[in-house]
Design a protein around this motif. Structure first.
Motif, PDB file in Angstrom:
ATOM      1  N   TYR A   1       0.832  -1.201   0.000  1.00  0.00           N
ATOM      2  CA  TYR A   1       0.000   0.000   0.000  1.00  0.00           C
ATOM      3  C   TYR A   1       0.869   1.253   0.000  1.00  0.00           C
ATOM      4  CZ  TYR A   1      -4.494  -2.303   0.715  1.00  0.00           C
ATOM      5  OH  TYR A   1      -5.635  -3.037   0.544  1.00  0.00           O
ATOM      6  N   HIS A   2       0.421   2.233  -0.766  1.00  0.00           N
ATOM      7  CA  HIS A   2       1.050   3.552  -0.828  1.00  0.00           C
ATOM      8  C   HIS A   2       0.029   4.598  -0.424  1.00  0.00           C
ATOM      9  CE1 HIS A   2       2.947   7.179  -2.338  1.00  0.00           C
ATOM     10  NE2 HIS A   2       1.915   7.364  -3.158  1.00  0.00           N
ATOM     11  N   SER A   3       0.457   5.571   0.358  1.00  0.00           N
ATOM     12  CA  SER A   3      -0.438   6.617   0.835  1.00  0.00           C
ATOM     13  C   SER A   3      -0.610   7.675  -0.247  1.00  0.00           C
ATOM     14  CB  SER A   3       0.111   7.242   2.114  1.00  0.00           C
ATOM     15  OG  SER A   3      -0.714   8.308   2.547  1.00  0.00           O
ATOM     16  N   THR A   4      -1.831   7.837  -0.724  1.00  0.00           N
ATOM     17  CA  THR A   4      -2.104   8.870  -1.733  1.00  0.00           C
ATOM     18  C   THR A   4      -2.271  10.247  -1.120  1.00  0.00           C
ATOM     19  OG1 THR A   4      -4.472   8.366  -1.582  1.00  0.00           O
ATOM     20  CG2 THR A   4      -3.197   7.191  -3.259  1.00  0.00           C
ATOM     21  N   PHE A   5      -2.317  10.342   0.217  1.00  0.00           N
ATOM     22  CA  PHE A   5      -2.430  11.645   0.861  1.00  0.00           C
ATOM     23  C   PHE A   5      -1.103  12.387   0.880  1.00  0.00           C
ATOM     24  CE2 PHE A   5      -6.147   9.904   3.571  1.00  0.00           C
ATOM     25  CZ  PHE A   5      -6.985  10.046   2.471  1.00  0.00           C
ATOM     26  N   SER A   6      -0.016  11.679   0.586  1.00  0.00           N
ATOM     27  CA  SER A   6       1.293  12.308   0.578  1.00  0.00           C
ATOM     28  C   SER A   6       1.500  13.055  -0.738  1.00  0.00           C
ATOM     29  CB  SER A   6       2.391  11.254   0.768  1.00  0.00           C
ATOM     30  OG  SER A   6       3.665  11.844   0.658  1.00  0.00           O
ATOM     31  N   LEU A   7       2.068  14.252  -0.645  1.00  0.00           N
ATOM     32  CA  LEU A   7       2.332  15.057  -1.833  1.00  0.00           C
ATOM     33  C   LEU A   7       3.648  14.700  -2.499  1.00  0.00           C
ATOM     34  CD1 LEU A   7       1.170  18.556  -0.504  1.00  0.00           C
ATOM     35  CD2 LEU A   7      -0.143  16.878  -1.826  1.00  0.00           C
ATOM     36  N   SER A   8       4.451  13.889  -1.866  1.00  0.00           N
ATOM     37  CA  SER A   8       5.743  13.514  -2.425  1.00  0.00           C
ATOM     38  C   SER A   8       5.548  12.526  -3.569  1.00  0.00           C
ATOM     39  CB  SER A   8       6.633  12.892  -1.344  1.00  0.00           C
ATOM     40  OG  SER A   8       7.837  12.404  -1.897  1.00  0.00           O
ATOM     41  N   PRO A   9       6.325  12.655  -4.654  1.00  0.00           N
ATOM     42  CA  PRO A   9       6.194  11.696  -5.764  1.00  0.00           C
ATOM     43  C   PRO A   9       6.773  10.330  -5.426  1.00  0.00           C
ATOM     44  CG  PRO A   9       7.958  13.238  -6.226  1.00  0.00           C
ATOM     45  CD  PRO A   9       7.302  13.731  -4.976  1.00  0.00           C
ATOM     46  N   ARG A  10       7.545  10.226  -4.347  1.00  0.00           N
ATOM     47  CA  ARG A  10       8.152   8.963  -3.976  1.00  0.00           C
ATOM     48  C   ARG A  10       7.176   8.143  -3.110  1.00  0.00           C
ATOM     49  NH1 ARG A  10      14.093  10.084  -1.749  1.00  0.00           N
ATOM     50  NH2 ARG A  10      14.113   7.804  -2.005  1.00  0.00           N
ATOM     51  N   TYR A  11       7.575   6.920  -2.896  1.00  0.00           N
ATOM     52  CA  TYR A  11       6.716   6.015  -2.122  1.00  0.00           C
ATOM     53  C   TYR A  11       6.644   6.441  -0.671  1.00  0.00           C
ATOM     54  CZ  TYR A  11       5.325   1.915   0.551  1.00  0.00           C
ATOM     55  OH  TYR A  11       4.721   1.078   1.447  1.00  0.00           O
ATOM     56  N   ARG A  12       5.420   6.433  -0.123  1.00  0.00           N
ATOM     57  CA  ARG A  12       5.200   6.719   1.286  1.00  0.00           C
ATOM     58  C   ARG A  12       4.271   5.647   1.857  1.00  0.00           C
ATOM     59  NH1 ARG A  12       8.975   9.198   0.796  1.00  0.00           N
ATOM     60  NH2 ARG A  12       9.430  11.386   1.260  1.00  0.00           N
ATOM     61  N   PRO A  13       4.709   4.962   2.899  1.00  0.00           N
ATOM     62  CA  PRO A  13       3.844   3.926   3.483  1.00  0.00           C
ATOM     63  C   PRO A  13       2.648   4.548   4.180  1.00  0.00           C
ATOM     64  CG  PRO A  13       5.796   4.215   4.831  1.00  0.00           C
ATOM     65  CD  PRO A  13       6.005   5.072   3.610  1.00  0.00           C
ATOM     66  N   LEU A  14       1.686   3.714   4.492  1.00  0.00           N
ATOM     67  CA  LEU A  14       0.498   4.175   5.198  1.00  0.00           C
ATOM     68  C   LEU A  14       0.853   4.569   6.625  1.00  0.00           C
ATOM     69  CD1 LEU A  14      -2.173   1.530   4.097  1.00  0.00           C
ATOM     70  CD2 LEU A  14      -1.708   3.751   3.070  1.00  0.00           C
ATOM     71  N   SER A  15       0.193   5.583   7.100  1.00  0.00           N
ATOM     72  CA  SER A  15       0.363   5.980   8.493  1.00  0.00           C
ATOM     73  C   SER A  15      -0.421   5.032   9.395  1.00  0.00           C
ATOM     74  CB  SER A  15      -0.114   7.411   8.691  1.00  0.00           C
ATOM     75  OG  SER A  15      -1.512   7.517   8.434  1.00  0.00           O
ATOM     76  N   PRO A  16      -0.072   4.963  10.676  1.00  0.00           N
ATOM     77  CA  PRO A  16      -0.853   4.096  11.580  1.00  0.00           C
ATOM     78  C   PRO A  16      -2.340   4.431  11.582  1.00  0.00           C
ATOM     79  CG  PRO A  16       1.197   4.754  12.630  1.00  0.00           C
ATOM     80  CD  PRO A  16       1.103   5.539  11.360  1.00  0.00           C
ATOM     81  N   ARG A  17      -2.666   5.717  11.418  1.00  0.00           N
ATOM     82  CA  ARG A  17      -4.080   6.081  11.392  1.00  0.00           C
ATOM     83  C   ARG A  17      -4.764   5.534  10.152  1.00  0.00           C
ATOM     84  NH1 ARG A  17      -5.386  12.277  12.435  1.00  0.00           N
ATOM     85  NH2 ARG A  17      -4.368  11.622  14.379  1.00  0.00           N
ATOM     86  N   GLN A  18      -4.075   5.569   9.007  1.00  0.00           N
ATOM     87  CA  GLN A  18      -4.656   5.016   7.795  1.00  0.00           C
ATOM     88  C   GLN A  18      -4.836   3.499   7.903  1.00  0.00           C
ATOM     89  OE1 GLN A  18      -1.645   6.975   5.178  1.00  0.00           O
ATOM     90  NE2 GLN A  18      -3.398   7.483   3.891  1.00  0.00           N
ATOM     91  N   LYS A  19      -3.853   2.826   8.477  1.00  0.00           N
ATOM     92  CA  LYS A  19      -3.955   1.369   8.646  1.00  0.00           C
ATOM     93  C   LYS A  19      -5.122   1.009   9.564  1.00  0.00           C
ATOM     94  CE  LYS A  19       1.035   0.709   8.044  1.00  0.00           C
ATOM     95  NZ  LYS A  19       2.300   0.273   8.675  1.00  0.00           N
ATOM     96  N   LEU A  20      -5.260   1.764  10.652  1.00  0.00           N
ATOM     97  CA  LEU A  20      -6.365   1.505  11.564  1.00  0.00           C
ATOM     98  C   LEU A  20      -7.707   1.783  10.900  1.00  0.00           C
ATOM     99  CD1 LEU A  20      -7.288   0.723  14.397  1.00  0.00           C
ATOM    100  CD2 LEU A  20      -7.023   3.122  15.074  1.00  0.00           C
TER     101      LEU A  20
END
Length: 330
Positions: free
Chosen positions: A100-119
């Motif tokens: 999973y990649h977080s689409t809320f991040s503005l960075s073009p690179r890969y960002r994992p899900l935050s604990p809040r998103q996982k929950l």
């Protein structure tokens, strides 16, 4: 060449345990891979539930039924804790080299899900299923069930409104899930509504990935599933009793009629041609064999073109047979 390949495989294997190279999150993932990951996750949950229920196989039947929704939700959260929460990927995604990649991040690179998103993803996945299975008990507990005393049903306008609101919300959620899936078929992102809400998008975990679950395996599974569904559709249309009777008459017909003669004629009246027991309320269908009333009636209702299972003769309307029983005193 073999040594270089093995060395490269070792490097790739060692590198998989270390820091993984960055992969462009914009690289599209096949829709079938995302759906396969969901199916693998569902199969794993069902496998874990089957293994868990086998632990209570020797206990009282139905002991887990009152708590089954809660137990299923607990097992799902347990799998979530050791898969998605730890590595931002489910078991099905790991097999297909996805995460999973977080689409809320503005960075073009890969960002994992935050604990809040996982929950949030876990709650939106488990919560609706649990509420759907427990709605028939939650509504009476909250006083929202239509079953109750007449004064409460007549005067409970608020309760009726809440029931209608719950029905409307459930319909809206199902319609939104359908729209989300249609959008997924269009752009190939977020096959589940919970992923779109939490901003979780499936991307490749490493470049130049090779599917652990090969397309040959998937094609074989699809062929077997298609063949199984074809058999499920075809088998009810085959009259197995008629085929068995025809084969029996072809193989044993001449011997049974010529060899035994009248000696068998008296023996067939002592047992039902279907269940093999002494005929209860004996009925005949036009041949020399006798059947229990319930046996022949149930078979004639199930099969409009019933034939005698013993000789293969076409069965007519069941008629009552009068039998003389000789009582021998001791």
């Amino acid at each position: 060449m073999a040594g270089l390949k093995s060395e490269n495989n070792q490097k790739r294997t060692v590198g998989s345990f270390g820091p993984e190279p960055d992969v462009d999150p914009q690289t599209p993932v096949l829709r079938i891979s995302q759906l396969d990951a969901l199916e693998l996750d569902s199969a794993l949950e069902q496998l874990v539930w089957n293994q868990f229920s086998q632990c209570f196989h020797n206990c009282r039947p139905g002991m887990l039924t009152p708590l089954e929704p809660e137990l299923r939700a607990l097992l799902h959260l347990l799998l979530w804790r050791f898969t998605l929460y730890s590595s931002s990927a489910t078991v099905g995604q790991s097999l297909l080299s996805l995460r999973y990649h977080s689409t809320f991040s503005l960075s073009p690179r890969y960002r994992p899900l935050s604990p809040r998103q996982k929950l949030g993803l876990a709650v939106l996945t488990v919560g609706p299923q649990w509420l759907q299975e427990r709605s028939h008990k939650l509504l009476p507990f909250l006083g929202l069930s239509s079953q109750g005393p007449a004064p409460e049903r007549d005067g409970g306008l608020l309760q009726q409104g809440l029931r209608n609101a719950l029905t409307l919300v459930s319909s809206i959620i199902k319609f939104a899930s359908l729209l989300n899936f249609l959008v997924f078929l269009r752009n190939g992102r977020h096959p589940v509504l919970a992923e779109r809400i939490t901003g979780a998008q499936a991307v490749f975990s490493k470049p130049d990935v090779v599917r652990d679950v090969t397309y040959q395996y998937m094609n074989r599974e699809l062929l077997w599933h298609g063949f199984a569904e074809f058999l499920i559709f075809l088998l009810p249309l085959i009259n197995t009793r008629k085929m068995k009777a025809t084969m029996s008459s072809l193989v044993f017909g001449a011997e049974s009629t010529d060899g035994k003669g009248t000696g068998q004629g008296q023996g067939v009246w002592k047992e039902c041609g279907i269940c093999g027991e002494w005929p209860t309320i004996p009925h005949a269908v036009g041949c020399q064999h006798v059947f229990c009333y319930y046996c022949i009636k149930s078979h004639s209702i199930a099969d409009a073109y019933l034939t005698c299972p013993k000789c293969g003769a076409e069965a007519g309307q069941p008629e009552l047979v009068k039998m003389e029983v000789e009582m021998i005193g001791m």
